[in-house]
Design a protein around this motif. Sequence first.
Motif, short mmCIF file in Angstrom:
data_model
loop_
_atom_site.label_atom_id
_atom_site.label_comp_id
_atom_site.label_asym_id
_atom_site.label_seq_id
_atom_site.Cartn_x
_atom_site.Cartn_y
_atom_site.Cartn_z
N ASP A 225 0.82 -1.21 0.00
CA ASP A 225 0.00 0.00 0.00
C ASP A 225 0.85 1.26 0.00
OD1 ASP A 225 -2.65 -1.30 0.35
OD2 ASP A 225 -1.76 -1.95 2.25
N TRP A 296 -3.26 7.05 6.99
CA TRP A 296 -4.02 5.81 6.85
C TRP A 296 -5.39 5.94 7.51
CZ3 TRP A 296 -3.32 2.34 3.44
CH2 TRP A 296 -3.94 1.08 3.55
N MET A 299 -7.51 7.80 5.14
CA MET A 299 -7.95 6.95 4.04
C MET A 299 -9.12 6.05 4.47
SD MET A 299 -4.51 5.53 2.20
CE MET A 299 -3.05 6.55 2.20
N LYS A 304 -9.64 4.45 0.24
CA LYS A 304 -8.28 4.04 -0.04
C LYS A 304 -8.06 3.99 -1.55
CE LYS A 304 -5.56 -0.25 0.21
NZ LYS A 304 -5.55 -1.62 0.75
N SER A 383 -3.06 -3.00 -3.39
CA SER A 383 -3.92 -1.97 -3.97
C SER A 383 -3.77 -1.91 -5.49
CB SER A 383 -3.56 -0.60 -3.37
OG SER A 383 -2.19 -0.32 -3.55
#
Length: 400
Positions: A225, A296, A299, A304, A383
């Motif tokens: 990520d 994070w 997100m 995300k 991702s």
Amino acid sequence: MRKFLVFMLVLALSLAGCSNKCDFKKQQTPALYEASFVESSGTGEMMIKATGIGCSVEEALEEAKKTAVWFVLEGGDKPILKTQAEKTRAYGLEIQMYADPVKYIRWVSDIKSKKKEGGKTKVTYLFKIDVAMIQQELAAAEIITSTEDLGESIGLPTISVFADKGGDFAKTAVSALQEYLQDNSFEVYKAAQGDTVNKIVAKMAALESAETDPMHDMALSFGTDIYAKVNYSGVNGSVGTKASVAVEVFETATGKMLGTTTGYSAERRVTDANALVQEAVNDASAKVISQIRKEWMKMSKKGKPFKLVVLSNSTDGAAVSDAVYAVLKGLSTKPVKPQAGGKSTFSYIVYLKDIPNAYEFFMALKKAYSGPGQLEKVSDAGSFLVIKAAGNGEVELVIE
């Protein structure tokens, strides 16, 4: 007359004694807030230079201990308590910590400075503070969120760490940063000799931009990520060598920078500068963790980012792209960003909430897709998702 003079002399001496008498009222919070960061001596430990004041050296030392604990909680550029809301919630526990600061102190130096000020004694010491213990107590009191709790509630990002510049010392810095991240419950990947960039990633990178970042491409291949670049530099000073480690953190899907910081070691004479590199990384790591956690959590609330590559054929490419784009608009929490495209190959950045990984992203896409052919998964990693629209002619895997 003589008796009167003696009386006046005694009175003057008595008044002088009273004026020099130290008047210091101990309070729950530190009397002074004079402290500075010295170094991070470990992943959960910090050395602080702190000053205290009192009627005696002993009293001033106790105040300096409180000041050192305060600095870890609220001072400097990387305090544990970052928001006013956290400071308000922590007030009662802070008072308890100030009442027993020795609990968090692992080492105390000799006196570094001592002077008189307004009839009081002012002293400065170095303290090693157990930062990890303070964080654990704050997390247990639900004042801050621990990394473990964050991981359980929204999942923690996977991270790749790369050496940018600095030769062998940069490699030492990478290992040290990996250790720090792992100690904070992150899943970490490091490029090994022989690792290669995914063929589709390489071709898409060439299609999307004339200038490619090999570290970004490798992180995308790993499916992490986030990725971090570590850059070491050393400076020779008047006393010895000082290490400097710069860390940049990026979102893998978008390449967006999430944070940057520089850590420093103390300047000293050493036979092996790797010890200074470790020290500089320890300094930088706490800031890096803070930046990653902040982004994070943002997100998790807003969505995300994922990178999607769609492969089709030149006949159906436009219709496939339109159908996929329509689905993405329905799934995304933000505007969909087309990255590049040809007759048969397309890429997008899409922000998704409550979809934790590329596989579940694919399942949501497949369920809503109504374009030519059927969607099949080519690869899913973190991702990064690659799909193809099969069924109406041969899919062209060669990227224009």
